[in-house]
Design a protein around this motif. Structure first.
Motif, PDB file in Angstrom:
ATOM      1  N   VAL A   1       0.838  -1.211   0.000  1.00 49.07           N
ATOM      2  CA  VAL A   1       0.000   0.000   0.000  1.00 49.07           C
ATOM      3  C   VAL A   1       0.869   1.256   0.000  1.00 49.07           C
ATOM      4  CG1 VAL A   1      -1.665   1.350   1.330  1.00 49.07           C
ATOM      5  CG2 VAL A   1      -1.967  -1.111   1.098  1.00 49.07           C
ATOM      6  N   GLY A   2       1.873   1.283   0.841  1.00 44.79           N
ATOM      7  CA  GLY A   2       2.749   2.456   0.921  1.00 44.79           C
ATOM      8  C   GLY A   2       3.550   2.665  -0.345  1.00 44.79           C
ATOM      9  N   VAL A   3       4.046   1.581  -0.929  1.00 43.91           N
ATOM     10  CA  VAL A   3       4.843   1.707  -2.153  1.00 43.91           C
ATOM     11  C   VAL A   3       3.973   2.215  -3.300  1.00 43.91           C
ATOM     12  CG1 VAL A   3       6.161   0.448  -3.895  1.00 43.91           C
ATOM     13  CG2 VAL A   3       6.576   0.008  -1.479  1.00 43.91           C
ATOM     14  N   VAL A   4       2.813   1.611  -3.502  1.00 43.96           N
ATOM     15  CA  VAL A   4       1.934   2.059  -4.591  1.00 43.96           C
ATOM     16  C   VAL A   4       1.506   3.508  -4.351  1.00 43.96           C
ATOM     17  CG1 VAL A   4      -0.335   1.749  -5.657  1.00 43.96           C
ATOM     18  CG2 VAL A   4       1.164  -0.210  -5.339  1.00 43.96           C
ATOM     19  N   SER A   5       1.207   3.860  -3.133  1.00 47.83           N
ATOM     20  CA  SER A   5       0.822   5.246  -2.832  1.00 47.83           C
ATOM     21  C   SER A   5       1.962   6.211  -3.161  1.00 47.83           C
ATOM     22  CB  SER A   5       0.414   5.378  -1.365  1.00 47.83           C
ATOM     23  OG  SER A   5      -0.739   4.614  -1.100  1.00 47.83           O
ATOM     24  N   ALA A   6       3.191   5.855  -2.806  1.00 47.21           N
ATOM     25  CA  ALA A   6       4.349   6.705  -3.104  1.00 47.21           C
ATOM     26  C   ALA A   6       4.545   6.852  -4.609  1.00 47.21           C
ATOM     27  CB  ALA A   6       5.606   6.134  -2.457  1.00 47.21           C
ATOM     28  N   VAL A   7       4.391   5.758  -5.352  1.00 42.93           N
ATOM     29  CA  VAL A   7       4.528   5.796  -6.803  1.00 42.93           C
ATOM     30  C   VAL A   7       3.451   6.701  -7.413  1.00 42.93           C
ATOM     31  CG1 VAL A   7       4.294   4.364  -8.874  1.00 42.93           C
ATOM     32  CG2 VAL A   7       5.700   3.576  -6.970  1.00 42.93           C
ATOM     33  N   VAL A   8       2.231   6.576  -6.926  1.00 36.89           N
ATOM     34  CA  VAL A   8       1.129   7.401  -7.436  1.00 36.89           C
ATOM     35  C   VAL A   8       1.374   8.876  -7.124  1.00 36.89           C
ATOM     36  CG1 VAL A   8      -1.322   7.948  -7.133  1.00 36.89           C
ATOM     37  CG2 VAL A   8      -0.588   5.569  -7.421  1.00 36.89           C
ATOM     38  N   LEU A   9       1.781   9.190  -5.908  1.00 41.03           N
ATOM     39  CA  LEU A   9       2.025  10.585  -5.548  1.00 41.03           C
ATOM     40  C   LEU A   9       3.174  11.172  -6.364  1.00 41.03           C
ATOM     41  CD1 LEU A   9       1.460  10.436  -1.695  1.00 41.03           C
ATOM     42  CD2 LEU A   9       0.054  11.649  -3.395  1.00 41.03           C
ATOM     43  N   ARG A  10       4.191  10.371  -6.635  1.00 36.09           N
ATOM     44  CA  ARG A  10       5.319  10.838  -7.454  1.00 36.09           C
ATOM     45  C   ARG A  10       4.828  11.136  -8.880  1.00 36.09           C
ATOM     46  NH1 ARG A  10       9.263   7.143  -6.000  1.00 36.09           N
ATOM     47  NH2 ARG A  10       8.416   5.607  -7.438  1.00 36.09           N
TER      48      ARG A  10
ATOM     49  N   ASP B   1      12.796   9.968 -16.389  1.00 36.47           N
ATOM     50  CA  ASP B   1      12.764   9.834 -17.842  1.00 36.47           C
ATOM     51  C   ASP B   1      11.508   9.086 -18.243  1.00 36.47           C
ATOM     52  OD1 ASP B   1      15.138  11.138 -18.213  1.00 36.47           O
ATOM     53  OD2 ASP B   1      16.358   9.327 -18.287  1.00 36.47           O
ATOM     54  N   GLY B   2      10.759   9.628 -19.147  1.00 31.92           N
ATOM     55  CA  GLY B   2       9.504   9.013 -19.552  1.00 31.92           C
ATOM     56  C   GLY B   2       8.340   9.462 -18.680  1.00 31.92           C
ATOM     57  N   GLY B   3       8.627  10.142 -17.552  1.00 34.61           N
ATOM     58  CA  GLY B   3       7.575  10.633 -16.667  1.00 34.61           C
ATOM     59  C   GLY B   3       6.699   9.514 -16.148  1.00 34.61           C
ATOM     60  N   GLY B   4       5.524   9.874 -15.701  1.00 33.96           N
ATOM     61  CA  GLY B   4       4.542   8.886 -15.301  1.00 33.96           C
ATOM     62  C   GLY B   4       4.955   7.990 -14.159  1.00 33.96           C
ATOM     63  N   LEU B   5       4.450   6.783 -14.203  1.00 33.83           N
ATOM     64  CA  LEU B   5       4.659   5.810 -13.132  1.00 33.83           C
ATOM     65  C   LEU B   5       5.975   5.068 -13.309  1.00 33.83           C
ATOM     66  CD1 LEU B   5       1.092   4.255 -13.178  1.00 33.83           C
ATOM     67  CD2 LEU B   5       1.994   5.786 -11.456  1.00 33.83           C
ATOM     68  N   TYR B   6       6.694   4.922 -12.225  1.00 33.61           N
ATOM     69  CA  TYR B   6       7.885   4.072 -12.220  1.00 33.61           C
ATOM     70  C   TYR B   6       8.168   3.649 -10.788  1.00 33.61           C
ATOM     71  CZ  TYR B   6      10.463   8.175 -10.566  1.00 33.61           C
ATOM     72  OH  TYR B   6      10.897   9.253  -9.829  1.00 33.61           O
ATOM     73  N   PHE B   7       8.864   2.543 -10.659  1.00 36.47           N
ATOM     74  CA  PHE B   7       9.264   2.013  -9.360  1.00 36.47           C
ATOM     75  C   PHE B   7      10.774   2.112  -9.247  1.00 36.47           C
ATOM     76  CE2 PHE B   7       5.282  -0.024 -10.312  1.00 36.47           C
ATOM     77  CZ  PHE B   7       4.621  -0.037  -9.099  1.00 36.47           C
ATOM     78  N   THR B   8      11.258   2.491  -8.086  1.00 35.39           N
ATOM     79  CA  THR B   8      12.696   2.469  -7.852  1.00 35.39           C
ATOM     80  C   THR B   8      13.104   1.034  -7.516  1.00 35.39           C
ATOM     81  OG1 THR B   8      12.535   2.857  -5.465  1.00 35.39           O
ATOM     82  CG2 THR B   8      12.608   4.823  -6.908  1.00 35.39           C
ATOM     83  N   ALA B   9      14.393   0.760  -7.610  1.00 31.47           N
ATOM     84  CA  ALA B   9      14.890  -0.575  -7.270  1.00 31.47           C
ATOM     85  C   ALA B   9      14.568  -0.907  -5.811  1.00 31.47           C
ATOM     86  CB  ALA B   9      16.394  -0.660  -7.524  1.00 31.47           C
ATOM     87  N   ASP B  10      14.690   0.074  -4.925  1.00 28.32           N
ATOM     88  CA  ASP B  10      14.387  -0.163  -3.507  1.00 28.32           C
ATOM     89  C   ASP B  10      12.909  -0.494  -3.299  1.00 28.32           C
ATOM     90  OD1 ASP B  10      17.001   0.167  -2.664  1.00 28.32           O
ATOM     91  OD2 ASP B  10      16.742   2.284  -2.181  1.00 28.32           O
ATOM     92  N   GLU B  11      12.031   0.171  -4.047  1.00 27.62           N
ATOM     93  CA  GLU B  11      10.605  -0.127  -3.922  1.00 27.62           C
ATOM     94  C   GLU B  11      10.302  -1.551  -4.382  1.00 27.62           C
ATOM     95  OE1 GLU B  11       8.900   4.420  -4.509  1.00 27.62           O
ATOM     96  OE2 GLU B  11       9.241   3.158  -6.271  1.00 27.62           O
ATOM     97  N   LEU B  12      10.909  -1.968  -5.461  1.00 27.02           N
ATOM     98  CA  LEU B  12      10.684  -3.330  -5.959  1.00 27.02           C
ATOM     99  C   LEU B  12      11.209  -4.380  -4.976  1.00 27.02           C
ATOM    100  CD1 LEU B  12      11.462  -2.855  -9.749  1.00 27.02           C
ATOM    101  CD2 LEU B  12       9.219  -3.200  -8.676  1.00 27.02           C
ATOM    102  N   LYS B  13      12.316  -4.077  -4.316  1.00 28.30           N
ATOM    103  CA  LYS B  13      12.869  -5.016  -3.324  1.00 28.30           C
ATOM    104  C   LYS B  13      11.887  -5.277  -2.189  1.00 28.30           C
ATOM    105  CE  LYS B  13      17.666  -3.685  -3.739  1.00 28.30           C
ATOM    106  NZ  LYS B  13      18.789  -3.062  -3.035  1.00 28.30           N
TER     107      LYS B  13
END
Length: 118
Positions: free
Chosen positions: A56-65, A89-101
């Motif tokens: 929930v926190g990761v998806v929320s952070a991605v959405v807010l970004r 780059d490319g804007g929009g939604l993306y996940f950082t490596a730390d978020e995916l971990k």
């Protein structure tokens, strides 16, 4: 087979910001969390069921970004000697490596025979 449930809701995202979403913004947030959830399930095929508590926190952070990224595609601005990155780059939604971990199962601790020298 039905699509997996979204990993966050508009209320989850709203709870993580001081900005009160307008109805139009809330509709955009709803689309963003659905897209981010679908991306997460694709990027992390080994995601456990139920998803970890961090989802929930990761998806929320991605959405807010993504929500904060300028819609006109501006990625960076400079004022004097100060540069600020506004979007990935490319804007929009993306996940950082730390978020995916945070979603991947932990790497198992190696186990095996060992010797103790005396």
């Amino acid at each position: 087979m039905s699509a997996p449930a979204p990993l966050a809701t508009a209320d989850d995202v709203q709870a993580r910001t001081e900005h009160e979403f307008t109805p139009t913004e809330r509709a955009r947030v709803t689309i963003l969390y659905a897209d981010a959830s679908a991306m997460a399930y694709t990027l992390v095929p080994s995601m456990p069921d139920p998803p970890p508590a961090t989802a929930v926190g990761v998806v929320s952070a991605v959405v807010l970004r993504a929500f904060a990224a300028p819609p006109e595609g501006l990625e960076e601005e400079a004022i004097g000697g100060h540069t600020r990155t506004l979007a990935h780059d490319g804007g929009g939604l993306y996940f950082t490596a730390d978020e995916l971990k945070l979603w991947r199962p932990p790497v198992p601790v190696p186990r095996g025979a060992f010797s103790i020298w005396t």
